[in-house]
Write an enzyme that holds these catalytic residues in place. Structure first.
Site, mmCIF file in Angstrom:
data_model
loop_
_atom_site.group_PDB
_atom_site.id
_atom_site.type_symbol
_atom_site.label_atom_id
_atom_site.label_comp_id
_atom_site.label_asym_id
_atom_site.label_seq_id
_atom_site.Cartn_x
_atom_site.Cartn_y
_atom_site.Cartn_z
ATOM 1 N N ARG A 14 -10.407 -11.516 1.639
ATOM 2 C CA ARG A 14 -11.218 -12.588 1.063
ATOM 3 C C ARG A 14 -10.481 -13.927 1.130
ATOM 4 N NH1 ARG A 14 -11.532 -9.287 -4.433
ATOM 5 N NH2 ARG A 14 -11.309 -7.616 -2.908
ATOM 6 N N ASP B 74 -2.886 -7.493 -1.927
ATOM 7 C CA ASP B 74 -3.615 -6.602 -1.012
ATOM 8 C C ASP B 74 -5.090 -6.999 -0.895
ATOM 9 O OD1 ASP B 74 -3.950 -4.573 0.761
ATOM 10 O OD2 ASP B 74 -3.925 -2.949 -0.724
ATOM 11 N N LYS C 129 0.845 -1.203 0.000
ATOM 12 C CA LYS C 129 0.000 0.000 0.000
ATOM 13 C C LYS C 129 0.877 1.249 0.000
ATOM 14 C CE LYS C 129 -3.994 -1.823 2.534
ATOM 15 N NZ LYS C 129 -4.987 -1.600 1.472
HETATM 16 N N1 BES Z 1 -8.240 -3.759 4.269
HETATM 17 C C1 BES Z 1 -8.349 -3.350 2.915
HETATM 18 C C2 BES Z 1 -9.644 -2.599 2.620
HETATM 19 C C3 BES Z 1 -9.743 -1.215 3.211
HETATM 20 C C4 BES Z 1 -9.221 -0.136 2.507
HETATM 21 C C5 BES Z 1 -10.401 -0.994 4.383
HETATM 22 C C6 BES Z 1 -9.343 1.137 3.025
HETATM 23 C C7 BES Z 1 -10.515 0.275 4.896
HETATM 24 C C8 BES Z 1 -9.992 1.341 4.209
HETATM 25 C C9 BES Z 1 -8.323 -4.560 1.995
HETATM 26 O O1 BES Z 1 -7.541 -5.611 2.418
HETATM 27 C C10 BES Z 1 -7.768 -4.098 0.697
HETATM 28 O O2 BES Z 1 -6.642 -3.735 0.665
HETATM 29 N N2 BES Z 1 -8.596 -4.125 -0.350
HETATM 30 C C11 BES Z 1 -8.196 -3.694 -1.634
HETATM 31 C C12 BES Z 1 -8.756 -4.645 -2.641
HETATM 32 C C13 BES Z 1 -8.240 -4.425 -4.032
HETATM 33 C C14 BES Z 1 -6.780 -4.781 -4.095
HETATM 34 C C15 BES Z 1 -9.044 -5.280 -4.981
HETATM 35 C C16 BES Z 1 -8.744 -2.284 -1.839
HETATM 36 O O3 BES Z 1 -9.858 -2.008 -1.404
HETATM 37 O O4 BES Z 1 -8.019 -1.467 -2.399
HETATM 38 ZN ZN ZN Z 2 -7.264 -5.777 4.412
HETATM 39 MN MN MN Z 3 -5.523 -5.397 1.776
#
Ligand code: BES
Ligand code: ZN
Ligand code: MN
Length: 493
Positions: free
Chosen positions: A353, A349, A279
């Site tokens: 899931r 990331d 990230k």
């Molecule tokens: N934990 C994050 C989702 C998240 C993002 C929660 C911002 C709260 C605030 C999750 O694991 C994630 O990183 N999701 C990605 C998925 C994508 C790579 C398809 C996302 O939402 O960017």
């Molecule tokens: Zn996450």
């Molecule tokens: Mn993530």
């Protein structure tokens, strides 16, 4: 805090702080009128002269001179009477409790609960009062070396109800007390940093809940156990960290053995750096909240335990960190889930899931009446719904409707998004059964589609709490949501 109910009038209250509701623009409430009579008309005079207007959230603390059973009066603004609903009641109570906490007054008697807030009955108002008390009393102090405020004197809260409502109010109060405590546990776990709140720490918290309670039974699986079960998806997420992963199973038996349990599955990523798909730095600290699904499960268990609720419940928490390293899973890696389905990991990331799918497969052994997973799953959910409504995705209309209704009643609302078959197409992979991401479009839905492939023969719902589990800004921190929604669902749904 000790909570009580009174059916007595305002002027009969032997208390330190008499909390009285004032509507903006009138009329005077029964409680104010009664107190005004014994206070020689001073309250009505203040309100008439607009020295206290009754704006929602305003308060005014006054001495009660003379030979009266109460020492202080706290006028509490409730806004215009025509707008007085559950939200306004919450706002007014929150202001009242905030003002009370700043004093040295120990006991308070609150007459706001006598006012018929739209969409509430006596039980609901009592429950709201206790919930709001716990929310206003919550402070995160675990990591501060010195107290920032003196510990408040407030220790006893009596709420008013009508003569024929005492039993309902008592029930609501007990529920609100339990839910408020469960919600505060969820807040606390969310707020604790990733170096303290590790998977092992979550397991310890589950152990603390289970200890000495015959209705609760705990099982914590380690990585060797997970390997034996074939949890390849979960294990691929923890591959980049030295911190041991834990798979926590907490069973509560409060009803007959043959009654199928509800299974709650909570995402327990104690820190999400994104893995190799790292990230960006801004606000990455907030990824300590990525275990708020797990915190919700523990908060609900806490509340259910406190109430001794007559129901069967299983809480499952797959928990690990998502970090990059030389041993981390790489984009393009293909793993085999516990269900036997192969997954091409295109983005490390999208890890939530991956840990959830193995937990959902594991959940089936409990022959559940329903499986509900709770997860800070997608940033896309924040974009779609912001911070007011959680995302709801489900393969059962009945279950979805029950959750929607519970959310409205509990003031912890959700909004349903579809998981129609055409969205499933986005998960297609040339190399494995499917991929773990479906591109930028409809990110919350394709995450739901992914999970739906592991719950095909189950009554299943998924709550995406990425937007609702925590707040930003000066109030930055965990919200304890959706503990109220799930408690409403379990108790009355
Ligand atoms: N934990 C994050 C989702 C998240 C993002 C929660 C911002 C709260 C605030 C999750 O694991 C994630 O990183 N999701 C990605 C998925 C994508 C790579 C398809 C996302 O939402 O960017
Ligand atoms: Zn996450
Ligand atoms: Mn993530």
């Amino acid at each position: 805090m000790r909570f009580h109910v009174t059916t007595g009038g305002a002027t009969a209250q032997r208390t330190d702080c008499l909390m009285l509701p004032v509507y903006q623009g009138g009329p005077l409430t029964a409680a104010v009128k009664a107190a005004d009579r014994v206070l020689g008309g001073t309250l009505a005079a203040l309100i008439d002269s607009e020295d206290f207007r009754g704006k929602a959230g305003d308060t005014l603390l006054l001495p009660a001179a003379g030979d009266l059973p109460f020492r202080r009066v706290l006028l509490v603004g409730c806004g215009p009477r025509k707008d007085f609903d559950r939200q306004q009641l919450r706002k007014a109570l929150s202001a009242a409790f905030g003002a009370w906490r700043k004093t040295r007054l120990k006991r308070a008697a609150c007459f706001l609960t006598l006012e018929r807030a739209r969409g509430s009955d006596a039980a609901r108002r009592a429950r709201i009062a206790a919930e709001v008390w716990h929310a206003s009393a919550y402070r995160f102090t675990a990591m501060k070396s010195a107290d920032e405020e003196p510990s408040p004197a407030a220790s006893e809260l009596t709420i008013a109800c009508r003569g024929n409502e005492a039993a309902a109010a008592r029930r609501g109060l007990a529920q609100g007390d339990a839910i408020g405590q469960g919600q505060n546990l969820a807040r606390e776990l969310g707020n604790l940093p990733g170096n303290i709140c590790t998977p092992s720490y979550l397991a310890q918290q589950a152990r603390r809940l289970a200890r000495g309670d015959r209705r609760l039974q705990l099982q914590v699986l380690d990585e060797a156990d997970m390997r034996k079960l074939g949890m390849g998806a979960l294990l691929s997420v923890t591959a980049g960290t030295k911190e041991p992963a834990k798979f926590i199973v907490l069973r509560y038996r409060g009803a007959a053995q043959n009654k199928a349990p509800v299974v709650l599955v909570g995402k327990g990523i104690t820190f999400d750096a994104g893995g190799i798909s790292l990230k960006p730095p801004p606000q990455m600290d907030e990824m300590k909240y990525d275990m708020c699904g797990a915190a919700t499960v523990l908060g609900v268990m806490q509340a259910v335990k406190l109430l001794g609720a007559k129901l069967n419940l299983v809480g499952i928490i797959p928990s690990c960190e998502n970090l990059p390293s030389g041993t981390a899973t790489k984009p393009g890696d293909i793993v085999t889930s516990m269900a036997g389905k192969t997954i091409e990991i295109l983005n490390t990331d999208a890890e939530g899931r991956l840990i959830l799918c193995d937990a959902l497969t594991y959940a089936k052994r409990f022959k559940p009446a329903a499986i509900i997973d709770i997860a800070t799953l997608t940033g896309a959910c924040l974009i779609a719904l912001g911070r007011y409504r959680s995302g709801l995705l489900a393969n059962s209309d009945r279950l979805a409707r029950r959750l929607e209704k519970a959310g409205e009643l509990a003031d912890d609302p959700v909004w349903r998004l579809p998981i129609d078959p055409p969205y499933q197409e986005q998960l297609k992979s040339n190399f494995a059964d499917f991929a773990n991401v479906g591109g930028r479009d409809a990110g919350t839905i394709t995450a739901g589609c992914f999970l739906s492939r592991f719950t095909e023969d189950q009554q299943w719902a998924h709550l995406d709490i990425a937007g609702t589990a925590w707040q930003q800004g000066p109030q930055k921190g965990g919200t304890g949501r959706p503990v109220p929604l799930l408690m409403e669902f379990l108790l009355n749904g």
